[in-house]
Enzyme design. Structure first.
Site, short mmCIF file in Angstrom:
data_model
loop_
_atom_site.label_atom_id
_atom_site.label_comp_id
_atom_site.label_asym_id
_atom_site.label_seq_id
_atom_site.Cartn_x
_atom_site.Cartn_y
_atom_site.Cartn_z
N ASP B 52 0.82 -1.22 0.00
CA ASP B 52 0.00 0.00 0.00
C ASP B 52 0.85 1.27 0.00
O ASP B 52 2.05 1.23 0.28
CB ASP B 52 -0.87 0.03 1.27
CG ASP B 52 -2.13 -0.78 1.09
OD1 ASP B 52 -2.58 -0.95 -0.05
OD2 ASP B 52 -2.68 -1.23 2.12
N TYR B 110 6.65 -9.64 7.53
CA TYR B 110 6.49 -8.20 7.69
C TYR B 110 7.00 -7.78 9.06
O TYR B 110 6.98 -8.58 10.01
CB TYR B 110 5.01 -7.80 7.62
CG TYR B 110 4.44 -7.66 6.24
CD1 TYR B 110 4.63 -6.49 5.51
CD2 TYR B 110 3.68 -8.68 5.68
CE1 TYR B 110 4.08 -6.34 4.25
CE2 TYR B 110 3.12 -8.54 4.41
CZ TYR B 110 3.33 -7.35 3.70
OH TYR B 110 2.78 -7.20 2.46
#
Lengths: 247, 247
Positions: B52, B110
């Site tokens: 994103d 992540y």
């Protein structure tokens, strides 16, 4: 009332600390306009260090006088709500009305940050100088030891700088490395620094670690007072003014 | 020849990975135009993760086909000489001509980075979410353990996301803190993630550490499949795609 601010900033977007003749964005200029917005007064802060374009700080200092009724410690949240996020006030406190941050004895510490590896990760690029190839960190640390003490640092001063004396006392120079060797931090503490002195010291230590300057030449370079014998001035982005200790 | 690139980027200045209908700057778009400049070919890279806007990466992956005679490993220096410094190619290698980075089994990791302290230092602001006040890191770590394993993660998926299944396997969630407690890093490894899943997991762990969500409620929140019981979606700046392991 005289207030002292401890100021941290990411210098990337600024033309250094000091207000310029042309309208470039400077740390000092943004502080002055934020204080004007907060207090309504025309304030010109007096900075402890006029850091160069692109140099960062965790703890630069400045003072200003204000007739405002804002309690000294409340300048922290009040200014931080006005300032851009790349400038933060870390502390605010009242000081004596004649306190001047450049007329007191202090120990000032700078850090020069190096990224050592083939490719510089993007998140490091604004805060570290990128270096690749074999480095002898032990030699760097030995060379650092030669730089400590009271010396005439003329060899480590940018050409053309006009100062009364080029003698300074360096209390400490040491090198810290991360476990994986990618981060090399050179810490230098002194009672004052000549123009570009830390960046030239760091450039000289780097040349020693690359074998391009002999360790045993460091005392000769200092003694020579000749800028041409020392290493290059490393880029501004790696330099950060860590903070002050009052003696 | 099909080439796979390992790509690191500072997502601050980008509207995410994926090319947009309007002319916003994206990682994918900049890679495509740099490959065009390098090879003369019209290339559209296929990314492993469409991160994103504002999300960073140390090791996203993408593949593309090229008839160029550039040796696979030479795409690293060739592309890095063209790309802006906030995108770096860390590795390039030849892969099978039918290799597709989203059609293979991978473990993806992540990191969600938090700055924990009263004032966020400017040099941290682009890479960490700023949090102040008491946090119970032990509770955060216990809550993280509940999230591991194969679960229906619908409660940790942004509303409106359309996917066939909301079942994912999370192999590991753990929290690392710096010695001074200022840096909190939440690492999450899984076989795939729903939209905003890591940012919602991190937001939920943060609420647990603040005592706003009870540790014992985590299994119930997972079971509920109800987004409203989980914590907030934390800001993009704290998220970094660390990398992939092929299973």
């Amino acid at each position: 009332m005289r207030i002292m601010l401890t100021v941290a900033y990411d210098g990337t977007a600024y033309h250094g600390w000091q207000v310029q003749a042309h309208e470039e964005k400077t740390i000092e200029g943004v502080l002055n306009s934020s204080l004007k917005e907060l207090t309504g007064e025309d304030i010109s802060v007096i900075g402890a260090s006029r850091t160069d374009a692109g140099v960062h700080a965790l703890g630069n200092l400045c003072v200003f006088d204000s007739a405002s009724t804002i309690p000294p410690e409340r300048f922290v949240p009040a200014l931080n709500s006005i300032l851009p996020p790349d400038i933060r006030i870390m502390k605010s406190e009242a000081v004596d009305s004649d306190f001047h941050p450049r007329h007191v004895n202090t120990r000032k510490t700078y850090r020069y940050g190096i990224y050592h590896g083939e490719i510089c990760p993007p998140m490091e690029r604004l805060y570290r100088h990128h270096v690749y190839g074999p480095l002898d960190i032990g030699a760097m640390q030995e060379a650092a030891a030669y730089m400590m003490g009271e010396h005439d640092f003329a060899a480590f001063c940018a050409a053309g700088a006009q100062v009364d004396s080029t003698v300074r006392t360096v209390y400490d120079v040491h090198v810290e490395t991360s476990e994986n060797g990618e981060h090399i931090d050179i810490y230098v503490t002194g009672n004052g620094f000549l123009y570009n002195m830390v960046r030239i010291m760091a450039g000289t230590l780097l040349e020693v670690s690359r074998g391009r300057i002999a360790l045993s030449d460091i005392p000769k370079i200092i003694k020579s007072r000749d800028r041409s014998g020392a290493g290059p001035t490393l880029p501004a982005c790696g330099l950060c003014l860590v903070g002050y200790d009052f003696c």
